[in-house]
Design a protein around this motif. Structure first.
Motif, PDB file in Angstrom:
ATOM      1  N   GLU A  14      -0.450   0.389   2.934  1.00  0.00           N
ATOM      2  CA  GLU A  14      -1.450  -0.659   2.926  1.00  0.00           C
ATOM      3  C   GLU A  14      -2.313  -0.159   3.944  1.00  0.00           C
ATOM      4  N   PRO A  15      -3.788  -0.206   3.909  1.00  0.00           N
ATOM      5  CA  PRO A  15      -4.675  -0.058   4.718  1.00  0.00           C
ATOM      6  C   PRO A  15      -4.746  -0.946   5.854  1.00  0.00           C
ATOM      7  N   GLY A  16      -5.335  -0.336   7.356  1.00  0.00           N
ATOM      8  CA  GLY A  16      -5.028  -1.246   8.456  1.00  0.00           C
ATOM      9  C   GLY A  16      -3.983  -1.001   9.239  1.00  0.00           C
ATOM     10  N   GLU A  17      -3.272  -0.173   9.047  1.00  0.00           N
ATOM     11  CA  GLU A  17      -2.103   0.126   9.913  1.00  0.00           C
ATOM     12  C   GLU A  17      -2.805   0.739  11.314  1.00  0.00           C
ATOM     13  N   PRO A  18      -2.038   0.655  12.424  1.00  0.00           N
ATOM     14  CA  PRO A  18      -2.396   1.299  13.875  1.00  0.00           C
ATOM     15  C   PRO A  18      -2.607   2.731  13.469  1.00  0.00           C
ATOM     16  N   LEU A  19      -3.713   3.320  14.349  1.00  0.00           N
ATOM     17  CA  LEU A  19      -4.435   4.536  13.943  1.00  0.00           C
ATOM     18  C   LEU A  19      -3.014   5.634  14.054  1.00  0.00           C
ATOM     19  N   ALA A  20      -2.097   5.392  15.152  1.00  0.00           N
ATOM     20  CA  ALA A  20      -0.811   6.301  15.176  1.00  0.00           C
ATOM     21  C   ALA A  20      -0.113   6.361  13.954  1.00  0.00           C
ATOM     22  N   VAL A  21      -0.162   5.140  13.197  1.00  0.00           N
ATOM     23  CA  VAL A  21       0.918   5.175  12.035  1.00  0.00           C
ATOM     24  C   VAL A  21       0.100   5.731  10.896  1.00  0.00           C
ATOM     25  N   GLU A  22      -1.184   5.594  10.848  1.00  0.00           N
ATOM     26  CA  GLU A  22      -1.824   6.338   9.814  1.00  0.00           C
ATOM     27  C   GLU A  22      -1.681   7.758   9.863  1.00  0.00           C
ATOM     28  N   PHE A  23      -1.762   8.166  11.386  1.00  0.00           N
ATOM     29  CA  PHE A  23      -1.793   9.634  11.335  1.00  0.00           C
ATOM     30  C   PHE A  23      -0.373  10.165  10.938  1.00  0.00           C
ATOM     31  N   ALA A  24       0.797   9.499  11.403  1.00  0.00           N
ATOM     32  CA  ALA A  24       2.030   9.855  11.032  1.00  0.00           C
ATOM     33  C   ALA A  24       2.224   9.758   9.585  1.00  0.00           C
ATOM     34  N   ASN A  25       1.575   8.860   8.892  1.00  0.00           N
ATOM     35  CA  ASN A  25       1.841   8.726   7.337  1.00  0.00           C
ATOM     36  C   ASN A  25       1.020   9.778   6.404  1.00  0.00           C
ATOM     37  N   THR A  26       0.214  10.694   7.209  1.00  0.00           N
ATOM     38  CA  THR A  26      -0.410  11.873   6.362  1.00  0.00           C
ATOM     39  C   THR A  26       0.538  12.708   5.990  1.00  0.00           C
ATOM     40  N   LEU A  27       1.835  12.713   6.424  1.00  0.00           N
ATOM     41  CA  LEU A  27       2.809  13.279   5.643  1.00  0.00           C
ATOM     42  C   LEU A  27       3.753  12.295   5.050  1.00  0.00           C
ATOM     43  N   PHE A  28       3.839  12.547   3.571  1.00  0.00           N
ATOM     44  CA  PHE A  28       4.491  11.557   2.721  1.00  0.00           C
ATOM     45  C   PHE A  28       5.062  12.223   1.395  1.00  0.00           C
ATOM     46  N   PRO A 153       3.459  -4.605  22.253  1.00  0.00           N
ATOM     47  CA  PRO A 153       4.336  -5.670  21.958  1.00  0.00           C
ATOM     48  C   PRO A 153       4.589  -5.239  20.134  1.00  0.00           C
ATOM     49  N   GLU A 154       3.666  -4.364  19.633  1.00  0.00           N
ATOM     50  CA  GLU A 154       3.698  -4.073  18.121  1.00  0.00           C
ATOM     51  C   GLU A 154       4.870  -3.219  17.898  1.00  0.00           C
ATOM     52  N   ARG A 155       5.552  -2.650  18.896  1.00  0.00           N
ATOM     53  CA  ARG A 155       6.650  -1.786  18.677  1.00  0.00           C
ATOM     54  C   ARG A 155       7.688  -2.521  17.945  1.00  0.00           C
ATOM     55  N   HIS A 156       8.072  -3.703  18.281  1.00  0.00           N
ATOM     56  CA  HIS A 156       9.001  -4.538  17.589  1.00  0.00           C
ATOM     57  C   HIS A 156       8.823  -4.757  16.351  1.00  0.00           C
ATOM     58  N   ASP A 157       7.551  -4.428  15.639  1.00  0.00           N
ATOM     59  CA  ASP A 157       7.229  -4.609  14.376  1.00  0.00           C
ATOM     60  C   ASP A 157       6.994  -3.450  13.492  1.00  0.00           C
ATOM     61  N   LEU A 158       7.520  -2.296  14.239  1.00  0.00           N
ATOM     62  CA  LEU A 158       7.450  -1.059  13.497  1.00  0.00           C
ATOM     63  C   LEU A 158       8.476  -0.913  12.505  1.00  0.00           C
ATOM     64  N   ARG A 159       8.266  -0.550  11.178  1.00  0.00           N
ATOM     65  CA  ARG A 159       9.385  -0.434  10.463  1.00  0.00           C
ATOM     66  C   ARG A 159       9.281   1.066   9.567  1.00  0.00           C
ATOM     67  N   ALA A 160      10.405   1.631   9.059  1.00  0.00           N
ATOM     68  CA  ALA A 160      10.498   2.596   8.259  1.00  0.00           C
ATOM     69  C   ALA A 160      10.589   2.093   6.714  1.00  0.00           C
ATOM     70  N   CYS A 161       9.901   2.477   6.051  1.00  0.00           N
ATOM     71  CA  CYS A 161       9.840   2.027   4.651  1.00  0.00           C
ATOM     72  C   CYS A 161      11.174   2.672   3.982  1.00  0.00           C
ATOM     73  N   HIS A 162      12.058   1.764   3.476  1.00  0.00           N
ATOM     74  CA  HIS A 162      13.410   2.205   2.831  1.00  0.00           C
ATOM     75  C   HIS A 162      13.208   2.087   1.220  1.00  0.00           C
ATOM     76  N   ALA A 163      12.175   2.264   0.886  1.00  0.00           N
ATOM     77  CA  ALA A 163      12.048   2.367  -0.707  1.00  0.00           C
ATOM     78  C   ALA A 163      12.455   3.937  -1.104  1.00  0.00           C
ATOM     79  N   PRO A 164      13.023   4.162  -2.186  1.00  0.00           N
ATOM     80  CA  PRO A 164      13.563   5.400  -2.622  1.00  0.00           C
ATOM     81  C   PRO A 164      12.701   6.519  -2.626  1.00  0.00           C
ATOM     82  N   GLY A 165      12.916   7.662  -1.767  1.00  0.00           N
ATOM     83  CA  GLY A 165      12.241   8.759  -1.561  1.00  0.00           C
ATOM     84  C   GLY A 165      10.937   8.518  -0.424  1.00  0.00           C
ATOM     85  N   CYS A 166      10.475   7.467  -0.040  1.00  0.00           N
ATOM     86  CA  CYS A 166       9.607   7.230   0.803  1.00  0.00           C
ATOM     87  C   CYS A 166       9.907   7.646   2.191  1.00  0.00           C
ATOM     88  N   MET A 167       8.799   7.939   3.018  1.00  0.00           N
ATOM     89  CA  MET A 167       9.258   8.231   4.458  1.00  0.00           C
ATOM     90  C   MET A 167       8.033   7.892   5.501  1.00  0.00           C
TER      91      MET A 167
END
Length: 200
Positions: A14-28, A153-167
């Motif tokens: 989904e769009p609008g994730e924090p910058l660091a998360v968007e950067f991390a998600n460039t590998l997928f 404070p957003e650290r507690h809302d960080l999640r890894a997606c557990h859908a099959p094959g998602c990273m």
């Protein structure tokens, strides 16, 4: 084998994730294949320009004309690996790797920056100023974004997606949100449905 995608291919998240998360998600992963949206210098340059405002450069700023080297691209990929490792540790309540912490802190220290206040036709505005070239400044901004996210404070809302094959990672911004995207939610539900019927 890692293949390259394009900026839209990581848009499963989904769009609008924090910058660091968007950067991390460039590998997928997409359709079972590992993809990297910033593996090539031109891809990374496009990603940085697309996120110039979040990196502190209004209207592209000095990032608009930058030509990245392979070494600089490798620096961004190494920072992304460190950020992914640290976010994973946060989502799993695990011990953070000291090497990754040291690498992120070194990147953040490479370009000290400060907020500069301005006044114009729209009133007061701010921009991020630094005395370093745009590439280390962008690297430092990404490292700083990750540090602020992981210690805030957003650290507690960080999640890894557990859908099959998602990273991918995401911020749980709604009590019922469990996936990085609607597509991953659909795949996870389909996989559960398949398992239930196979067990019967």
């Amino acid at each position: 084998m890692t293949t390259t995608g394009h900026p839209a291919s990581a848009a499963g998240a989904e769009p609008g994730e924090p910058l660091a998360v968007e950067f991390a998600n460039t590998l997928f992963r997409s359709r079972g294949r590992l993809r990297d949206d910033i593996a090539a210098t031109d891809q990374l340059a496009a990603w940085l320009q697309g996120h110039a405002t979040a990196l502190g450069h209004a209207n592209g700023g000095p990032l608009a004309d930058v030509e990245l080297t392979d070494t600089q691209t490798a620096d961004f990929l190494a920072l992304r690996d460190a950020i992914r490792s640290l976010i994973r540790a946060a989502t799993e309540n695990d011990q953070a790797c000291e090497e990754d912490l040291a690498h992120l802190n070194a990147c953040a220290a490479a370009a000290p920056h400060w907020v500069r206040l301005r006044f114009g036709k729209d009133g007061f505005t701010t921009n991020v100023a630094t005395d370093r070239p745009p590439v280390p400044a962008a690297l430092a901004a990404l490292a700083g974004s990750a540090a602020a996210l992981l210690a805030g404070p957003e650290r507690h809302d960080l999640r890894a997606c557990h859908a099959p094959g998602c990273m991918m990672f995401f911020l749980k911004d709604h009590p019922r949100r469990e996936w990085c995207s609607a597509g991953c939610g659909n795949r996870a539900r389909a996989a559960r449905h398949y398992l239930r019927h196979r067990e019967r």
